[in-house]
Structures are given as C-alpha cells and as structure tokens.
Design an enzyme around this catalytic site. Structure first.
Site, PDB file in Angstrom:
ATOM      1  N   TYR A   1       3.274  -3.429   0.070  1.00 56.26           N
ATOM      2  CA  TYR A   1       3.457  -2.229  -0.782  1.00 56.26           C
ATOM      3  C   TYR A   1       4.910  -2.017  -1.168  1.00 56.26           C
ATOM      4  O   TYR A   1       5.272  -0.907  -1.563  1.00 56.26           O
ATOM      5  CB  TYR A   1       2.992  -0.963  -0.043  1.00 56.26           C
ATOM      6  CG  TYR A   1       1.703  -1.085   0.702  1.00 56.26           C
ATOM      7  CD1 TYR A   1       0.483  -1.030   0.033  1.00 56.26           C
ATOM      8  CD2 TYR A   1       1.694  -1.241   2.079  1.00 56.26           C
ATOM      9  CE1 TYR A   1      -0.703  -1.150   0.725  1.00 56.26           C
ATOM     10  CE2 TYR A   1       0.508  -1.350   2.780  1.00 56.26           C
ATOM     11  CZ  TYR A   1      -0.692  -1.307   2.101  1.00 56.26           C
ATOM     12  OH  TYR A   1      -1.863  -1.412   2.793  1.00 56.26           O
TER      13      TYR A   1
ATOM     14  N   ARG B   1      -0.858   9.084   8.252  1.00 60.87           N
ATOM     15  CA  ARG B   1       0.558   8.712   8.272  1.00 60.87           C
ATOM     16  C   ARG B   1       1.445   9.842   8.793  1.00 60.87           C
ATOM     17  O   ARG B   1       2.364   9.618   9.580  1.00 60.87           O
ATOM     18  CB  ARG B   1       0.974   8.351   6.838  1.00 60.87           C
ATOM     19  CG  ARG B   1       2.321   7.695   6.727  1.00 60.87           C
ATOM     20  CD  ARG B   1       2.743   7.583   5.265  1.00 60.87           C
ATOM     21  NE  ARG B   1       1.742   7.052   4.381  1.00 60.87           N
ATOM     22  CZ  ARG B   1       1.646   5.763   4.041  1.00 60.87           C
ATOM     23  NH1 ARG B   1       2.497   4.883   4.511  1.00 60.87           N
ATOM     24  NH2 ARG B   1       0.692   5.355   3.217  1.00 60.87           N
TER      25      ARG B   1
ATOM     26  N   PRO C   1      -5.254  13.775   7.897  1.00 60.27           N
ATOM     27  CA  PRO C   1      -3.912  13.176   7.856  1.00 60.27           C
ATOM     28  C   PRO C   1      -3.832  11.967   8.794  1.00 60.27           C
ATOM     29  O   PRO C   1      -4.387  11.992   9.893  1.00 60.27           O
ATOM     30  CB  PRO C   1      -3.020  14.303   8.377  1.00 60.27           C
ATOM     31  CG  PRO C   1      -3.908  15.078   9.308  1.00 60.27           C
ATOM     32  CD  PRO C   1      -5.297  15.007   8.706  1.00 60.27           C
TER      33      PRO C   1
ATOM     34  N   CYS D   1       6.342 -18.576   7.339  1.00 61.88           N
ATOM     35  CA  CYS D   1       6.698 -19.517   6.271  1.00 61.88           C
ATOM     36  C   CYS D   1       6.260 -19.038   4.894  1.00 61.88           C
ATOM     37  O   CYS D   1       5.396 -19.647   4.263  1.00 61.88           O
ATOM     38  CB  CYS D   1       6.098 -20.868   6.587  1.00 61.88           C
ATOM     39  SG  CYS D   1       6.620 -21.421   8.209  1.00 61.88           S
TER      40      CYS D   1
HETATM   41  N1  LLP Z   1      -8.734   9.762   4.374  1.00 61.58           N
HETATM   42  C1  LLP Z   1      -9.139   8.694   3.681  1.00 61.58           C
HETATM   43  C2  LLP Z   1     -10.480   8.695   3.110  1.00 61.58           C
HETATM   44  C3  LLP Z   1      -8.261   7.594   3.481  1.00 61.58           C
HETATM   45  O1  LLP Z   1      -8.663   6.553   2.777  1.00 61.58           O
HETATM   46  C4  LLP Z   1      -6.965   7.638   4.050  1.00 61.58           C
HETATM   47  C5  LLP Z   1      -6.044   6.523   3.898  1.00 61.58           C
HETATM   48  C6  LLP Z   1      -6.595   8.771   4.807  1.00 61.58           C
HETATM   49  C7  LLP Z   1      -7.502   9.822   4.938  1.00 61.58           C
HETATM   50  C8  LLP Z   1      -5.267   8.913   5.462  1.00 61.58           C
HETATM   51  O2  LLP Z   1      -4.239   8.943   4.530  1.00 61.58           O
HETATM   52  P1  LLP Z   1      -2.738   9.237   5.007  1.00 61.58           P
HETATM   53  O3  LLP Z   1      -2.686  10.676   5.477  1.00 61.58           O
HETATM   54  O4  LLP Z   1      -2.414   8.276   6.102  1.00 61.58           O
HETATM   55  O5  LLP Z   1      -1.915   8.995   3.793  1.00 61.58           O
HETATM   56  N2  LLP Z   1      -1.888   0.868   4.459  1.00 61.58           N
HETATM   57  C9  LLP Z   1      -1.290   1.730   3.461  1.00 61.58           C
HETATM   58  C10 LLP Z   1      -1.960   3.093   3.439  1.00 61.58           C
HETATM   59  C11 LLP Z   1      -3.451   3.017   3.195  1.00 61.58           C
HETATM   60  C12 LLP Z   1      -4.122   4.370   3.175  1.00 61.58           C
HETATM   61  C13 LLP Z   1      -5.594   4.225   3.202  1.00 61.58           C
HETATM   62  N3  LLP Z   1      -6.332   5.440   3.259  1.00 61.58           N
HETATM   63  C14 LLP Z   1       0.203   1.861   3.756  1.00 61.58           C
HETATM   64  O6  LLP Z   1       0.679   1.265   4.714  1.00 61.58           O
HETATM   65  O7  LLP Z   1       0.915   2.524   3.014  1.00 61.58           O
END
Ligand code: LLP
Length: 422
Positions: free
Chosen positions: A316, A276, A274, A344
């Site tokens: 996004y 986010r 996890p 800008c």
């Molecule tokens: N594991 C892998 C292999 C991943 O690619 C990611 C996120 C995570 C775990 C963690 O995922 P989470 O639990 O955070 O959802 N910048 C984008 C999100 C990109 C996510 C990339 N991979 C945003 O701001 O929404």
C-alpha cells in the site's frame, strides 16, 4: 499516544528495554504494549460514553489470542470475517453475543459455526449469501440475526486498495437495490432482519466521507422502518486512520461526534468495528541491521525483517516511521538511505531515501505503528519462519507467538511417495 519511549537513550516498551527482548527472542519480532492497547480501546469507547454502542474490535487487524484477550477483558466485542477469526474471538473470551460476522464470501459451515455460537449479527453482503444463510439457518431450526452491508457509493479518499464504499467495489449491496433486497430477505425462512451495516474503507484521515455515508445510512434506516422493517442495529464499521507519517487524523472523539450526530435519536444500538485505531500504534516491529551497503547510486540499509514480515510498504506504499533503538544524540547528522529487507525482490523496500541516524551492522531499529495489519499479514515467503510476537505489560514481557523452527516449516510439506520410487 503510545508507550514506546526512550529512557536514558534507549527505546523501551513500557518498562522493558526493547534490546533486552531482542536478546531473548532474536530478531525480527513484533512487540505490543498492553497499556497502549488498553488506552486506545478506552479512548475509542469513551467517544460513545452514554450512548448505546458496542465496540467490536476488527480481529483482522491483529488476531493474536493475547491481544484479543487484552481487549476482551475491557469489554470489547469482535468483528470477524472467517470461522478462524470467530474461533479466535471465542477462545480469547469474547462472548458470542458481542460478535458480528462480516465479509463477502461466507461459507455455509462458517455460517453454521456462527449460528451455533449465537453471534450478535451477520453482516450480509449479497442476495446469494442471504439465500445460503436462510438455508443453513432453516436446516438448523434457527434464526439468523441479519444486517445488510450497504454500499453507499462514497469515496473514502484513502488508498485505492483499502477503499470499500464506492459502487465499483465488491462490498455491500448496491444502493439502488437495498429496498428490494430487504423486502425479499424479510420473507425468507430463518432470517431476522435487525440492522444496517456500512464500512467505507480503512485509514481515513478525513471525517467528510464518514459524515456523508452515515447520513445516507440514517435516511435509509428511516425508509426501511417505513417499509416495515424493525431496524434496531446500525453498524458503522471501522476505518478511522492513525498518524503514520505525521498527518494527524481526526480524534476518536470528533469521529464519535459525527457518528452520534448522524444517528442521534434513531434509537438504535450502534456498532463500531475499529481495527487499526486500537492496535496500530500499540505495536512495533524490531529488526537488526544486517549490512550497510553502498550501491552505485544509493546507500542501502539491509535489515533482517522483510516484506514477508511487514507487507504494508510494498502493498500500500505504507509509511512506517523507523527509529533506532539507541536514541540519536542531538548533534548527529542524519544520512539518507533505502531501508530494505533480504527478500529477493526490489519490492522488498521499506523506505526509499529515508533520513536515519548513521547505523551499522548489528544495530537494532524499530518500525513504529506496526501493530495493525503487520503480523497478521506475514508469510513464510523465501522460507522465512513466521515472525514472532511479544506482549509487554509494565515490566513483564512474554512471547505470545513463538518463531516456528525451519523443521516445523518443512514438515508442512509432503513429498509424494511416487517421487522416491525408481
Ligand atoms: N470492518 C470491516 C468490514 C473491514 O473490512 C475492516 C477492514 C474493518 C472493519 C477495520 O478497519 P480499520 O478500523 O482497521 O481501518 N491491510 C490494510 C487494511 C485493510 C483493511 C481491511 N478491512 C492495511 O494494512 O492498510
């Protein structure tokens, strides 16, 4: 739940006034709450109480050493995707034995660094990658512990740019090739097959895609075992969403129940990644109103934060709730405005037609839920220094990454001598 609340009409981060931090640090800045970080990590971990589970914080979501250290003290592992993140995780005190290395494009020297550190697992995403890993490990006389990331062709029902588990995505090995790829990899020198890995996307607000993917993985583990592989690890990735706009995603507990039900009695160690969920709501971005401008058709609130500090709305269509630091009184009438930054580009728009209490130049605002994919995605576009970060704990706060000076920024460039000749 987080620890950013109004006290006597003023926004506090735990026991510290956000306006006080702004006075000392200047705006814009990110501010994280230790209590919220700790709470989220604990809530997630508790969803797997009693199970054999390793929670590896996805460092890409927030890679500040102080943030990682906070989680390391609670026993977190780390999911890293580069040598740089590996270095950060180790420097913050995460033991190598709790680190997994993900990503579609690992370089040989990154593999070498991870092998030498003694990480828990490589999540390998392709046949060319396993061959390079085999070469690197053999050359070092080592054995790489491997899981293949499999692509289950499941629609995560999230934003297209953060959806990763469909056959058309670049991630994982194709489902129809999994059995052959495991068979061939098991014969390679320097490779020890130990697991299966899956990650279908980010900001998921529905458990069904998880459920589908996890059950596919369960079937796969049983099949791979029949084919002679000793599968002891199942990495189920990250992806559980957080409430940005009022939509309440499933709780970690119900997510955990889905995972445990799907994996029950397989007798494997479960790994979760996890990002986010741990840091998202533990951070805010604080900014000052520079001008309020009445355009021909719309009103604009122009902030000193911009898309280079928080790219999620531009990239996004991400929604971030915006609060004024001074709480609006009950009878105040909200006014509609576009909230924008000084960069800008028309894309430098945080919110269109957002209803806000009336604001004026000099007022402070806070973007909520900005702790994940905020500071880590910041850039110096428009030659704006990287945004600083502050960590609060109770009544203390400290700058955990300082704002670089413009001179430091310019010093990164080099003007070749030939430009000064003749
Ligand atoms: N594991 C892998 C292999 C991943 O690619 C990611 C996120 C995570 C775990 C963690 O995922 P989470 O639990 O955070 O959802 N910048 C984008 C999100 C990109 C996510 C990339 N991979 C945003 O701001 O929404």
């Amino acid at each position: 739940m987080d620890h950013f609340n109004y006290r006597n009409g003023e926004l506090f981060a735990e026991d510290v006034s956000v306006a006080e931090i702004a006075k000392k640090v200047g705006t814009p800045f990110y501010c994280y709450s230790t209590a919220t970080l700790e709470r989220h990590f604990k809530v997630f971990s508790e969803a797997f109480d009693g199970a054999n589970a390793l929670v590896c914080f996805a460092v890409k979501a927030n890679s500040n050493l102080a943030v990682i250290r906070t989680l390391a003290r609670l026993g977190a592992g780390a999911d890293v995707v580069s040598e740089g993140e590996l270095k950060r995780a180790l420097a913050a005190g995460i033991p190598a034995s709790k680190i997994v290395f993900s990503g579609v494009g690992k370089r040989p020297w990154e593999m070498e660094a991870a092998l030498k550190a003694g990480i828990h697992q490589f999540n390998v995403e392709s046949e060319p990658e396993i061959r390079v890993l085999s070469d690197v490990a053999s050359r070092l006389g080592m054995e790489a512990p491997v899981a293949f990331r499999v692509n289950p062709d499941v629609d995560a029902k999230t934003h297209a740019k953060i959806s990763t588990g469909k056959a058309e995505n670049k991630f994982g090995v194709p489902w129809q090739d999994v059995s052959r790829i495991y068979g061939e990899a098991a014969k390679l020198p320097g490779i020890r097959i130990q697991g299966v890995d899956v990650h279908i996307g980010s900001q998921l607000t529905d458990l069904d895609p998880f459920n589908n993917a996890f059950h596919r993985v369960r079937e796969l583990v049983m099949q791979l075992r029949q084919e002679g592989h000793d599968i002891t690890q199942v990495d189920l990735g990250g992806g559980l969403g957080i409430p940005y706009d009022g939509t309440i995603p499933p709780s970690p507990l119900s997510y955990g129940a889905v995972a445990l039900e799907a994996m029950g009695n397989l007798g494997v160690q479960l790994i979760f990644e996890p990002g986010r969920l741990i840091v998202g709501n533990a951070g805010i971005l604080v900014s000052e109103v520079i001008y309020v401008k009445q355009g021909a058709e719309r009103k604009f609130v122009i902030l000193d934060a911009a898309m280079n500090d928080l790219i999620r709305p531009a990239m996004y269509d991400g929604y971030h709730h915006i609060d004024t630091i001074i709480a609006p009184t009950g009878d105040v009438e909200l006014e509609e405005a576009d909230v924008v930054g000084p960069v800008c580009e028309t894309g430098d728009t945080f919110a269109k037609g957002r209803k806000l209490p009336p604001v004026a130049a000099g007022d402070l605002v806070a973007f909520r839920s900005a702790g994940a994919y905020g500071a880590v995605m910041a850039s110096t576009y428009n030659t704006r220094p990287l945004v600083p970060e502050v960590l609060v704990k109770g009544d203390q706060f400290e700058v955990i990454r300082a704002r670089p000076s413009l001179d430091e920024l310019l010093q990164l460039d080099n003007v070749p001598a030939w430009l000064d000749n003749d």
